[in-house]
Design a protein around this motif. Structure first.
Motif, PDB file in Angstrom:
ATOM      1  N   VAL A 171       0.832  -1.201   0.000  1.00 45.37           N
ATOM      2  CA  VAL A 171       0.000   0.000   0.000  1.00 45.37           C
ATOM      3  C   VAL A 171       0.873   1.259   0.000  1.00 45.37           C
ATOM      4  N   SER A 172       0.485   2.214  -0.851  1.00 47.39           N
ATOM      5  CA  SER A 172       1.217   3.496  -0.921  1.00 47.39           C
ATOM      6  C   SER A 172       0.611   4.519   0.027  1.00 47.39           C
ATOM      7  N   ALA A 173       1.209   5.705   0.021  1.00 42.67           N
ATOM      8  CA  ALA A 173       0.630   6.819   0.776  1.00 42.67           C
ATOM      9  C   ALA A 173      -0.700   7.214   0.129  1.00 42.67           C
ATOM     10  N   MET A 174      -1.595   7.789   0.932  1.00 42.47           N
ATOM     11  CA  MET A 174      -2.924   8.128   0.415  1.00 42.47           C
ATOM     12  C   MET A 174      -2.877   9.335  -0.525  1.00 42.47           C
ATOM     13  N   MET A 210      -0.328  12.358  -0.827  1.00 44.05           N
ATOM     14  CA  MET A 210       0.315  12.660   0.458  1.00 44.05           C
ATOM     15  C   MET A 210       1.836  12.694   0.392  1.00 44.05           C
ATOM     16  N   THR A 211       2.449  11.921  -0.506  1.00 41.23           N
ATOM     17  CA  THR A 211       3.925  11.956  -0.555  1.00 41.23           C
ATOM     18  C   THR A 211       4.402  13.384  -0.867  1.00 41.23           C
ATOM     19  N   ASN A 212       3.670  14.057  -1.762  1.00 41.73           N
ATOM     20  CA  ASN A 212       4.035  15.454  -2.052  1.00 41.73           C
ATOM     21  C   ASN A 212       3.880  16.328  -0.803  1.00 41.73           C
ATOM     22  N   GLY A 247       3.926   8.804   5.198  1.00 37.87           N
ATOM     23  CA  GLY A 247       2.784   8.686   4.292  1.00 37.87           C
ATOM     24  C   GLY A 247       2.328   7.240   4.192  1.00 37.87           C
ATOM     25  N   GLU A 248       3.276   6.340   3.973  1.00 39.90           N
ATOM     26  CA  GLU A 248       2.962   4.913   3.853  1.00 39.90           C
ATOM     27  C   GLU A 248       2.612   4.309   5.223  1.00 39.90           C
ATOM     28  N   LEU A 249       3.323   4.771   6.277  1.00 37.50           N
ATOM     29  CA  LEU A 249       3.050   4.203   7.615  1.00 37.50           C
ATOM     30  C   LEU A 249       1.622   4.546   8.049  1.00 37.50           C
ATOM     31  N   GLY A 268       4.386   0.143   0.687  1.00 37.71           N
ATOM     32  CA  GLY A 268       5.189   0.191  -0.525  1.00 37.71           C
ATOM     33  C   GLY A 268       6.279   1.224  -0.367  1.00 37.71           C
ATOM     34  N   PHE A 269       7.240   1.251  -1.307  1.00 36.29           N
ATOM     35  CA  PHE A 269       8.160   2.388  -1.462  1.00 36.29           C
ATOM     36  C   PHE A 269       9.290   2.430  -0.420  1.00 36.29           C
ATOM     37  N   LEU A 270       9.081   1.812   0.763  1.00 43.68           N
ATOM     38  CA  LEU A 270      10.067   1.957   1.845  1.00 43.68           C
ATOM     39  C   LEU A 270      10.978   0.742   1.975  1.00 43.68           C
ATOM     40  N   GLY A 287      12.700   5.270  -4.500  1.00 38.19           N
ATOM     41  CA  GLY A 287      12.470   6.169  -5.634  1.00 38.19           C
ATOM     42  C   GLY A 287      10.979   6.419  -5.785  1.00 38.19           C
ATOM     43  N   ARG A 288      10.623   7.629  -6.219  1.00 40.34           N
ATOM     44  CA  ARG A 288       9.207   7.999  -6.341  1.00 40.34           C
ATOM     45  C   ARG A 288       8.458   6.978  -7.180  1.00 40.34           C
ATOM     46  N   GLU A 289       7.257   6.720  -6.819  1.00 39.27           N
ATOM     47  CA  GLU A 289       6.374   5.757  -7.480  1.00 39.27           C
ATOM     48  C   GLU A 289       6.867   4.317  -7.291  1.00 39.27           C
ATOM     49  N   GLY A 290       7.695   4.120  -6.252  1.00 40.52           N
ATOM     50  CA  GLY A 290       8.355   2.825  -6.081  1.00 40.52           C
ATOM     51  C   GLY A 290       7.494   1.704  -5.503  1.00 40.52           C
ATOM     52  N   SER A 291       6.235   1.958  -5.190  1.00 36.01           N
ATOM     53  CA  SER A 291       5.420   0.892  -4.577  1.00 36.01           C
ATOM     54  C   SER A 291       5.143  -0.269  -5.527  1.00 36.01           C
ATOM     55  N   ASP A 292       5.061   0.018  -6.812  1.00 33.87           N
ATOM     56  CA  ASP A 292       4.888  -1.082  -7.776  1.00 33.87           C
ATOM     57  C   ASP A 292       6.082  -2.031  -7.655  1.00 33.87           C
TER      58      ASP A 292
HETATM   59  N1  ASP Z   1       4.022   7.189  -2.239  1.00 29.40           N
HETATM   60  C1  ASP Z   1       5.163   7.102  -3.110  1.00 29.40           C
HETATM   61  C2  ASP Z   1       5.094   8.156  -4.183  1.00 29.40           C
HETATM   62  O1  ASP Z   1       4.085   8.840  -4.299  1.00 29.40           O
HETATM   63  C3  ASP Z   1       5.361   5.740  -3.697  1.00 29.40           C
HETATM   64  C4  ASP Z   1       4.260   5.274  -4.623  1.00 29.40           C
HETATM   65  O2  ASP Z   1       3.154   5.789  -4.543  1.00 29.40           O
HETATM   66  O3  ASP Z   1       4.508   4.364  -5.417  1.00 29.40           O
HETATM   67  O4  ASP Z   1       6.043   8.308  -4.911  1.00 29.40           O
END
Ligand code: ASP
Ligand code: ADP
Ligand code: MG
Length: 417
Positions: free
Chosen positions: A36-39, A42-44, A119-121, A181-183, A195-200
């Motif tokens: 699960v990523s940040a909602m 929220m990362t921004n 964000g993820e926590l 995710g991501f952490l 890295g950004r978008e790393g939850s995939d």
């Molecule tokens: N929350 C992180 C981001 O926005 C990781 C992700 O969403 O994949 O980059």
């Protein structure tokens, strides 16, 4: 074992979280791991806290209040007043304040990871509690004890051996587990990020280590489309794509799946499904071994805000290895990611991503050794499986500065009218 990844858009508010619970009830939750990523975005918002800490201390309180209100409001819509989750949220947010108060480090990347992770926590804490609240039993795990990395903050590299060992000893694959995710975590107990978008990518790592049967990434689109729907009006669903084709598309900048996700899955032939959380009855896209792409149609990828640079020698010498290697060294030094290269006897052209805004410094360092011209704010269009007709459509978007055509891929740099 199946791995599901729910990104920010799928849990952006209380209703979306209820929708995730419905999907899980429909799909079943045995032998399942959720990444699960940040909602929402929220990362921004957490990045804004870090930036305030370094640049504008007066804004720290305001930026923390923003993330506090966002999460508290969602929790109020999901849980009764005296539910323990409200206090868990307060404790997590309190840790940010505590960390900043005692921090002595001036290392931006280090601090970024220690803050942005909340964000993820928070997202996983809220989702896990809500699922338990509605009877979907699950275990929350801190991914920083599972995905072990080096200490390159904001761009950590996974230690596969250690990660595989931790995941296999800590995850009970017969149950439903929820992780962030991501952490990741380094050997000193610090938080790292991939890295950004790393939850995939996180989903890919777990699937690989657990020998999962499949991964499903739930998105706000039907599946992988033949073009970014935010840029192109008419798009078509790709029903099936091979791993290789997906890697190519991600490499050229298709932002629907993080580029690092595919390789771990490909090595164990684990299929990846991209499905819609808005309409879970649709089949979506299957990425697996097999036909390159079905339907076989042109796919469009656009990278905005690039700089097109043409470089030639001052003394009319040829543009050969020593010159080119010097140019590449500088491009690397100034973190200008090269997306297209073309060279002739006397000139060398590249299209670069100026993501870190170092282009002007690069130009200052190179202009005395070479003749350099550049065009800023150009768009790079990549078309896989192009036809002449598709190339004409792109030509009409503006002035094309360069076109490069290979067997399956055409790339065109366009300066918009
Ligand atoms: N929350 C992180 C981001 O926005 C990781 C992700 O969403 O994949 O980059
Ligand atoms: P997540 O919530 O998992 O982080 P993202 O917002 O990162 O999801 O990715 C989904 C978005 O990617 C879609 O809303 C869509 O606008 C965009 N996108 C870009 N290229 C494509 C493509 N080729 N196919 C589908 N979606 C795409
Ligand atoms: Mg994303």
């Amino acid at each position: 074992m199946k791995v599901y990844k729910f990104g920010g858009a799928s849990i952006k508010d209380a209703d979306s979280i209820k929708n995730v619970a419905n999907i899980l009830q429909q799909e079943g939750t045995n032998n399942c791991l959720l990444v699960v990523s940040a909602m929402g975005k929220m990362t921004n918002a957490f990045e804004n806290i870090v930036n305030a800490y370094f640049d504008d201390e007066q804004k720290i309180q305001e930026t923390i209040l923003f993330v506090t209100n966002f999460h508290s409001e969602i929790a109020q819509n999901l849980f009764p007043e005296n539910h323990k989750t409200h206090q868990e949220i307060t404790i997590l947010l309190g840790k940010i304040v505590g960390f900043l108060a005692q921090n002595k480090s001036k290392d931006y990347d280090y601090l970024y990871d220690q803050i942005v992770c909340y964000g993820e926590l928070l997202a996983t804490t809220i989702l896990s509690s809500y699922l338990n609240h509605v009877g979907i039993e699950n275990t929350w795990k801190d991914v920083r004890t599972l995905i072990k990395t080096d200490s390159i903050f904001r761009d950590a590299t996974v230690n596969w051996e250690e990660t595989e060992q931790q995941i296999n000893s800590q995850i009970d694959s017969s149950k439903l587990t929820i992780v962030q995710g991501f952490l990741g975590g380094d050997s000193k107990g610090n938080t790292t990020t991939l890295g950004r978008e790393g939850s995939d990518y996180t989903a890919g790592i777990f699937a690989y280590c657990l020998n999962a049967d499949k991964v499903t990434i739930w998105k706000d689109v039907q599946g992988v489309l033949n073009a970014d729907p935010r840029v192109f009006q008419e798009t078509q669903l790709l029903e099936q794509i091979s791993y290789e084709e997906t890697i190519e598309m991600a490499f050229y900048g298709a932002s629907v799946i993080h580029p690092k996700t595919i390789q771990p899955l490909q090595s164990k032939e684990i299929p990846l499904f991209v499905r819609s959380f808005i309409n879970p009855d649709l089949k979506g896209t299957k990425i697996s071994r097999g036909v390159a792409i079905n339907p076989h149609i042109p796919c469009f990828i656009v990278k905005k805000n690039q700089v097109f640079i043409s470089i030639s020698t001052l003394d009319f010498s040829f543009m050969v290895e020593d010159n080119i290697s010097h140019i590449f060294k500088l491009l690397h030094q100034y973190q200008l990611r090269v997306n297209l290269i073309q060279n002739s006897a006397i000139s060398f052209s590249v299209c670069v991503d100026n993501k870190f805004n170092h282009f002007d410094a690069f130009y200052d360092s190179i202009k005395s050794s070479f003749k350099v011209s550049f065009v800023k704010e150009v768009d790079l269009y990549t078309v896989r499986h192009f036809t002449n007709e598709t190339l004409n459509t792109i030509d009409q978007l503006g002035k094309s500065l360069i076109t490069q055509i290979n067997k399956e891929t055409a790339q065109i740099v366009v300066k918009q009218n």
